[in-house]
Write an enzyme that holds these catalytic residues in place. Sequence first.
Site, short mmCIF file in Angstrom:
data_model
loop_
_atom_site.label_atom_id
_atom_site.label_comp_id
_atom_site.label_asym_id
_atom_site.label_seq_id
_atom_site.Cartn_x
_atom_site.Cartn_y
_atom_site.Cartn_z
N GLU A 78 0.88 -1.17 0.00
CA GLU A 78 0.00 0.00 0.00
C GLU A 78 0.92 1.23 0.00
OE1 GLU A 78 -3.12 -0.27 -0.46
OE2 GLU A 78 -3.35 -2.42 -0.09
N CYS B 159 -1.71 9.28 2.34
CA CYS B 159 -1.46 8.79 0.99
C CYS B 159 -2.61 9.10 0.04
CB CYS B 159 -1.17 7.30 1.01
SG CYS B 159 -2.48 6.29 1.75
#
Length: 485
Positions: free
Chosen positions: A253, A287
């Site tokens: 991720e 993110c």
Amino acid sequence: MSFFTDLAHQYIDGEWRPGKGSWDIIDFNPYNGEKLASITVATADEVDQAYRSAEAAQRAWADTNPYARRLVMERALRIVEEREPEISDAIVAELGGTRLKAAFELHLAKEFLRESIQLALRPCGQILPSPTEGKENRVYRVPAGVVGVISPFNFPFLLSLKSVAPALALGNAVVLKPHQNTPVCGGTLVAKVFEDAGLPAGLLNVVVTDIAEIGDALLENPIPQVISFTGSDKVGRHVATVCAANLKRAVLELGGNSALIVLDDADLDYAVDAAVFSRYVHQGQVCMAANRILVDRAVEKEFTEKFVAKVASLRVGDPADPETQIGPLINSSQAEAISSLVDQTVEAGATALLHGSADGNLVSPSVLTGLAADSPVLSQEIFGPVALLVPFDGEDEAVRIANDTPYGLSGAVHTGSIERGVRIGQRIHTGMIHINDGTVHDEPIIPFGGEKSSGLGRLNGESMVEAFTTQKWISVQHGRSQFPF
């Protein structure tokens, strides 16, 4: 603070002990510089000990009735609920999260623990037909074995739990390495929760260390079959390379450069609210944050005025103050890098509608516009409170700009027509996109992950089963097979 010093140890095979490395990681409060704890790093040998204890404990855990594993997850959830005030204080102190951010992180952490309770019972086998007469094919879902988890500093408690809890619920053992800036919230606090929840010794180990001490020992060790990494794409590429060389599964991720698109028929006040939150939540250290705000020229002037006014009103300061909306960046290097990036972008010709200034690790918000199409800042992830406003003419140009990045994690489209938004969302190369909402979302049962440089694989829900289990084929011949010799 005794909370931090009590947890300033390695946690290996159910024992709290000092590391044997030659130097210490100092855990600082990024807002006021207070020393929270000092942790002697774990050595490569201690990493191996953690993996070996995990391997030894995992066999019995995999054979444990999943209903019993579920009880551990239930107790872990109750412990987090009972200790929420002190965990919230720890998030504020160790990573500079605001009170709002701490509440947001804890809410999601509890949701993922609730989902892990269900995951313990989720794996299902199959009986499949065979072209061979008398043969039965059984396909079992079995734990992967030992899972290595490497978590980041921005949502450390949540993002450690997000992999650790499902992996344990599904019958695996785990070795967790938290980020050096958040060794407690991302590491030893998680160990304490599960220890108090009655998890048998050895199933969860936490090693607080650094690549300068252990190199790639965490990745190259032959015991773990899966590495779950959350962090930058630069480090993620290295993790993927080492895992591939050692034939391990990597779940990655990674970073993002999300675009929030405002079409000409959008509700502008609502779009402004969504864009400001999507860009500046946790100082932009997310993110999924909306690095780029793409606005149709037909509404650019009105949107820009409202956006800048709202950003200018954000309160910057002590994250412990409930009124604070922008707290400190995680460390001085990050604060200096963000300030330098803004200065360089303005010097290259961009216009600063707001030009943030730095006070220690506090960096006030910037809003930049007038960027050249080839400006390097448009294609990179900005892990700080900086928004880029980019005008466009029509849907096709919006899609082209949104896709003009090596990343593909999240995004959003604001429009008065839901189906118009969905059509545009389908054209954007990203793992997740949200219509008439922000870009920062995570839900326990929805596949979470990115495309391109934003990662490999998915987490959450059924994706957790795919990530942390494997399939095993056992055939049974009830009759007699015919062999050619």
